[in-house]
Design a protein around this motif. Structure first.
Motif: not given
Ligand SMILES: Cc1cc2nc3c(=O)[nH]c(=O)nc-3n(C[C@H](O)[C@H](O)[C@H](O)COP(=O)(O)OP(=O)(O)OC[C@H]3O[C@@H](n4cnc5c(N)ncnc54)[C@H](O)[C@@H]3O)c2cc1C
Ligand SMILES: Cc1cc2nc3c(=O)[nH]c(=O)nc-3n(C[C@H](O)[C@H](O)[C@H](O)COP(=O)(O)OP(=O)(O)OC[C@H]3O[C@@H](n4cnc5c(N)ncnc54)[C@H](O)[C@@H]3O)c2cc1C
Ligand SMILES: Nc1ncnc2c1ncn2[C@@H]1O[C@H](COP(=O)(O)O)[C@@H](O)[C@H]1O
Lengths: 368, 291, 441
Positions: A172, A249, A251, A277, A292-293, A306, A327, A329, A344-345, B19-20, B131
């Protein structure tokens, strides 16, 4: 199959078969040249084929062999145009396959044509795009030829012994692995669109054309194409080829806040997308998922708001020239590979960015 | 129900590590599988649900097939809990280290054995891809070996007439959807997001908990030439597994001072400093649209 | 599966709700003794809701599966116990380490619950029990007389019947509450604990904690780390990871502005803890409730057609951080009771099942819980002293005592005594000691 060969240099984490470089069987010794199976749908060559020609050129030069391209279809004019483009993007030879039965892609016909060509002209490396078409075809061809196929490669190279070293994500995307097809030919690999850079086009460059008329009897083919429903182009994302991409994202916290990403994209004339997500939550459609996917992108500028920067996301965006991460964080993994970061937010910064950009573009215009 | 012939579908499911939750050992750089839970390859669930729907519509039965270690029985049992009728585990130490060519060989032999034991499969389903392996090759490989018509990236089965042996499907292609008509037997790789996995009722769950999973080794499916299996039967050779390297320089952090607007300007400044041509392009576009 | 199997609706001798240590113990013993047992777990597998490391007390399991050491996934056996009282910058500790714990059959182990529970449950299935996962029991089914005769689940279909239901659903078990068998949890008798698992290479763990092979260390900590709330922190060494956590009584969280995660962050960053975790990668995060009401919180344990075991019965010894051993012991004894009644073909009536509670009285479970019955109230009532004043005083005293700065020892002694007196007063201190001794006895 005696494992008599001396173990190659102790490569890290090698499985037990790793490092067994056996003598290539005699009937494979005649295999030379690098080929790209060119993807034509509706008269258009898919850009991934040009990207592959660019990469194939490097491999062919390293091996000191020719670069071949295979084009298939039913429309002579389109085939000639495609062949001309292939030369301009680096091919030395183009195998032109013309037959009415090749009007639409079908696994049955394309597999038999490509298999026949490979068996006749014996390329040592065969590359295809990791598109739906390319993956459908590559799997069938590799099985028919009983050879190895490495899918979705992110890096192709020739090792000291002249073998194709194909690197691809595994588990993955959490890890990468380098895969060889040592004792079988051709060595096959697929590569996703936008993973390789687009090569420069050399206008006027030409080469040799080899014709093949397979004389397919339509009645012998079981599968019929009844219809093709083209996607409506209006709201179709073209993320892989966008110059600027703005993405959000989790966030951002809500579908409403995601509109802030769209607004910024609008001011920048950019495409917008998001992490996986968001697709699962239904905030964006699946064709806007980056990673990736989802889609691999290669923009000049990528703004991620985010997004934590999980490895599966990272592998889809690393080709960007400049990555800007927003981000809250400071320890978010995205800051490990972004070029510019701000803690930043995003919900407050995105509108500010939109406003400041609009102002800047306006002001500078007035000034100039 | 159309005609008299019950439809037999076989769904190939793979047990994969979630894989996560995979980590790389920071010191030895090897994969830490300890404690990583396994799941049914998520893409395969779309195939399974589609097969169950076909059965509900047309009658017949659904067999699930998995090649993997003995612990993969858990995944098969779970598939039974969803409603599959029988489960076959193909397990043999000779299969260890199979690449897609060796996997599709072993699975196709098992499918033939399933044919001899439970009735010839009319439709073999696989997921779009796994995956962990992520290749999308095993499906086409099986189709090729069994001589089944290969239908990849199917988003919808429009019609299927088991008696006449014809079907019409929608296939996701680049830039649009192909509508294809073909004949049974077929191998279908199902596109993700096309349906949602059902939840089995209490009777199904109870039956699944008690069901016998058929377990076959290489010999049981008639594999005589073991050099076509596992490591030895795999033309591809994994020489190296490694974690993506960190970029040497980390992000240049833009300090947050003053209002968001001021921060935004600082970001834009730094951004365009690196991409002057992009800014120029944007200004040009802006200028054009202004007149 | 096939039609024939479907209409033969299965008959069970007993249904166990939950596949934690108590449910597994109960289901295993009944199945081993030949009963037709159905176990229902809402998680994807046994232990799936329970991701972190913990301490396993060998004795309780040995009484169920004597040969468990040969097959159970165990991390390290504990050879050293550290008990710390902490203020914001220091800790004062009692460490007990003994080579005697390197015995052939060690007494305590660190385990990862997800793996341990999974193993335990595989033994349940091997013993012949039917186990349903991803199935939640939603309510008990009763007959007109009120006797429990089966359960309903969140899967479609008919209820499943059995003469007796063993509720092993854990601390927050809603089935028992909803059915009126138990009261709702009270915020002053339940602790909320958050834990994390941090990955560290085994060599690093062994070097940092002075360990060899599978030896392990446990740290239990108390003091200002809980910001004046009733609670404790802990750190366990696993094979290739460290489990760290902190928990406080829920009511205290409600009254304060602290968040559990904030506490854990501060605990991890405490100067005595931080170096132990340095360079680790966080792998898991989880929050869980612990019933800490002790003896006085134990609910009615049996009735017509039902029994309660484990956390659902409040069987946790908070002082000694024992829970899973009480869970397994209560599960085993419940099972033995059901087996005995089944064999004698006697009804699963409240009167007959009372044998379960009687037998429990003879075990360490009830004896220990009774011994400590005053502790929860004492600590909670005196939380300002026990989790603030005293740890600070002890730390100051230590510092005064060990710092060599030209002040004579007599003056130091006086200063220490004065600090205690001023902070708490003689009367307060005598009272605290008296209450502590009385609660302990
Ligand atoms: C087999 C497999 C394939 C996958 N393929 C993909 C893929 O193709 N693409 C993909 O994107 N993911 C993929 N994922 C999922 C990936 O592992 C992550 O779960 C996903 O990318 C996380 O999305 P995110 O960053 O939006 O959410 P989170 O990981 O929840 O991150 C949210 C972020 O936002 C920040 N944040 C929170 N509030 C704020 C704010 N107000 N302002 C700014 N920042 C803020 C947080 O600090 C955090 O860093 C895959 C997973 C698996 C298992
Ligand atoms: C942070 C922390 C640290 C601890 N450390 C230790 C330690 O070191 N040593 C020790 O001995 N003890 C420790 N304990 C206590 C110990 O974990 C518990 O006492 C023990 O797990 C209780 O076992 P149980 O089987 O009663 O409940 P649980 O382990 O909670 O199991 C209950 C099971 O029932 C399932 N369930 C609940 N409701 C339903 C339903 N309606 N339908 C189906 N299934 C259901 C749940 O999913 C769960 O799997 C600790 C607890 C915590 C929170
Ligand atoms: N070991 C296996 N057992 C059963 N089915 C498999 C196995 N490996 C792959 N498949 C099937 O083949 C599909 C494509 O796999 P892959 O080529 O690995 O991406 C999966 O979605 C499964 O349906």
């Amino acid at each position: 199959m005696a494992d008599t060969a001396k173990p190659a240099a102790a490569k890290a984490n090698a499985g037990s078969r790793a490092g067994t470089k056996k003598e290539l069987p005699d009937h494979f010794k005649a295999y030379r040249h690098v080929w790209v199976a060119v993807e034509i749908e509706h008269g258009q060559v898919h850009s991934v084929s040009f990207e592959l020609l660019g990469e194939g050129r490097k491999l062919a030069d390293k091996r000191g062999v020719e670069l071949g391209a295979v084009v298939m279809g039913d429309d002579r004019a389109a085939l000639d145009a495609a062949a001309a483009q292939c030369f301009e993007y680096g091919a030395d030879v183009v195998y032109v396959v013309e037959d009415p039965a090749l009007a639409h892609y079908r696994n049955e016909t394309s597999t038999s044509v490509l298999t026949h060509l490979v068996e006749t002209y014996k390329p040592e490396i065969l590359l295809l795009g990791a598109t739906n078409l390319g993956r459908d075809l590559a799997g069938a061809v590799a099985t028919t030829l009983r050879t190895g196929l490495t899918a979705d490669c992110t890096e192709l190279a020739i090792d000291e012994e002249g073998s194709l070293a194909a690197t691809r994500p595994t588990f993955g995307g959490s890890l990468l692995c380098t895969i060889f097809t040592l004792n079988f030919r051709p060595q096959m690999a697929t590569v996703r669109p936008r993973v390789m850079p687009m090569p420069a086009r050399q206008e006027g460059r030409t080469g040799r054309i080899v014709e093949y008329a397979p004389a397919i009897v339509e009645a012998d083919i079981v599968t019929k194409v009844l219809d093709f429903l083209a996607d409506r182009d209006s709201d179709k994302a073209n993320l892989p080829y966008a110059d600027i991409v703005v993405a959000g994202g989790l966030g951002l916290r809500s579908a409403e806040n995601f509109q802030l990403v769209r607004k910024l994209a609008e001011v920048l004339g950019a495409e917008y997308g998001g992490s996986r997500p968001l697709v699962q939550k239904g905030w964006i459609t699946a064709d806007r998922q980056i990673g990736q996917t989802g889609k691999t992108i290669r923009p000049r500028l990528y703004i991620a708001a985010g997004i934590s920067g999980a490895i599966q996301h990272r592998v889809g965006v690393e080709g960007a020239d400049v990555i800007v991460a927003i981000n809250t964080d400071p320890a978010a993994p995205i800051f490990e590979f972004a070029h510019l970061g701000i803690v930043a937010d995003a919900v407050t910064l995105l509108p500010a960015l939109t406003e400041a950009l609009a102002a800047r573009l306006r002001v500078n215009r007035l000034a100039s | 129900m159309t005609g008299s012939k019950p439809l037999h579908s076989v769904v190939c499911i793979k047990q994969v590590p979630d894989s996560a939750q995979i980590r790389v050992h920071p010191v030895t750089n090897t994969i830490m599988r300890q404690g990583v839970p396994t799941i049914i390859n998520p893409f395969d669930l779309f195939a399974l649900e589609e097969a169950l729907r076909l059965r509900d519509r047309l009658g017949g039965s659904v067999t699930v097939l998995c090649m993997g270690p003995m612990t993969a029985e858990d995944s098969l049992r779970k598939a039974l809990t969803f409603g599959a009728d029988r489960a076959v585990l193909l397990s043999d130490r000779y299969f260890a280290g199979s690449d897609t060519l060796a996997t599709s060989y072993a699975l196709s032999m098992a499918l033939e054995q399933i044919g001899r034991t439970f009735g010839t499969p009319d439709v073999v389903f696989t997921g779009k891809q796994t995956i962990d392996g992520d290749t999308a090759q095993v499906g086409p490989g099986i189709a090729r070996r069994l001589g089944y018509n290969q239908l990849t990236y199917i988003s919808k089965i429009r019609e299927l007439d088991p008696a006449a042996g014809v079907l019409t499907v929608e296939r996701r292609a680049e830039g649009g959807t192909q509508v294809l008509e073909t004949r049974l037997p077929v191998l279908i790789t199902m596109l993700e997001g096309t349906n949602e996995m059902r939840r089995g009722g209490i009777d199904t769950a109870l039956a699944a908990a008690k069901a016998e999973v058929t377990i076959w080794n290489a010999a049981a499916v008639g594999i005589e030439d073991l050099t076509r299996c596992g490591l030895r039967g795999s033309p591809t050779i994994v020489k190296k597994v490694f974690a993506p390297s960190a970029r040497s320089e980390k992000a240049v952090m833009i300090p947050v001072e003053g209002t968001p607007y001021e921060s935004a300007r600082a970001v834009i400044e730094a951004m365009f400093a690196r991409l002057p041509d992009v800014e120029a392009q944007l200004l040009e576009t802006a200028a054009q649209s202004a007149y | 599966m096939s039609e024939t199997e479907q209409d033969a609706s299965p008959r069970f001798d007993a249904i166990v709700v939950g596949a934690g240590p108590s449910g597994n113990a109960a289901a295993y013993v009944m199945a081993r003794e030949g009963l037709n047992v159905l176990q229902i777990e809402r998680g994807e597998y046994s232990g799936s809701k329970n991701v972190q490391g913990a301490i396993l007390y060998a004795d309780a399991l040995e009484k169920i599966i004597p040969e468990f050491r040969d097959e159970a996934p165990l991390e390290r056996h504990v050879i050293e116990q550290r008990i710390w009282t902490m203020d914001d910058r220091s800790h004062t500790g009692v460490h007990y380490r003994s080579d005697d714990f390197n015995e052939e059959k060690p007494n305590r182990y660190t385990i990862l619950r997800a793996q341990f529970d999974k193993w335990f449950n595989s033994r349940v299935r091997d013993a012949g029990a039917t186990v349903l996962f991803e199935t939640t029991v939603t309510e008990l089914v009763r007959d007109l007389s009120g006797k429990v005769i089966g359960v309903r689940t969140d899967r479609s279909g008919n209820p499943i019947m059995a003469p007796v239901v063993v509720l092993a659903e854990g601390v927050n078990g809603l089935v028992g509450q909803r059915s009126g068998l138990r009261e709702e949890l009270k915020p002053d008798t339940v602790a909320l604990a958050v834990k994390e698992m941090h990955f560290l290479p085994r060599e690093v763990i062994e070097a940092r904690f002075n360990l060899q092979g599978n030896e392990g260390v446990v740290i239990e900590a108390m003091g200002t780390i809980t910001k004046g709330m009733t609670g404790t922190g802990f750190l366990y060494t696993n094979e290739e990871s460290i489990s760290i956590g902190i928990g406080c009584i829920v009511e205290d969280f409600v009254d304060s502005a602290e968040t559990p995660y904030g506490l854990l962050e501060a605990f991890k960053n405490h100067p005595s803890i931080k170096p132990l975790l340095a360079g680790s990668e966080i792998k898991e995060y989880a929050a869980h409730l612990i019933p800490e009401g002790g003896y006085r919180a134990i609910p009615q344990l049996y009735g017509d057609g039902w029994l309660v075991v484990g956390d659902a019965g409040q069987f946790v010894n908070a002082v000694h951080r024992e829970g899973s051993n009480l869970a397994m012991t209560t599960g085993r004894i419940a099972a033995e009771t059901v087996v005995m009644l089944t064999r004698k073909r006697e009804a699963m009536s409240a009167a007959n099942l009372a044998a379960f509670a009687r037998r429990l009285e003879e075990t360490f479970v009830m004896k220990d819980l009774r011994k400590y019955k005053g502790i929860p109230n004492l600590l909670h009532g005196g939380k300002a002293q026990f989790f603030g004043t005293y740890p600070r005083l002890i730390s100051q005293a230590m510092q005064t005592w060990f710092r060599v700065d030209g002040v004579d020892k007599k003056t130091k002694e006086n200063a220490i005594a004065r600090s205690f007196r001023e902070a708490r007063g003689w009367r307060g201190m005598i009272g605290d000691t008296f209450r502590l001794v009385r609660a302990w006895r």
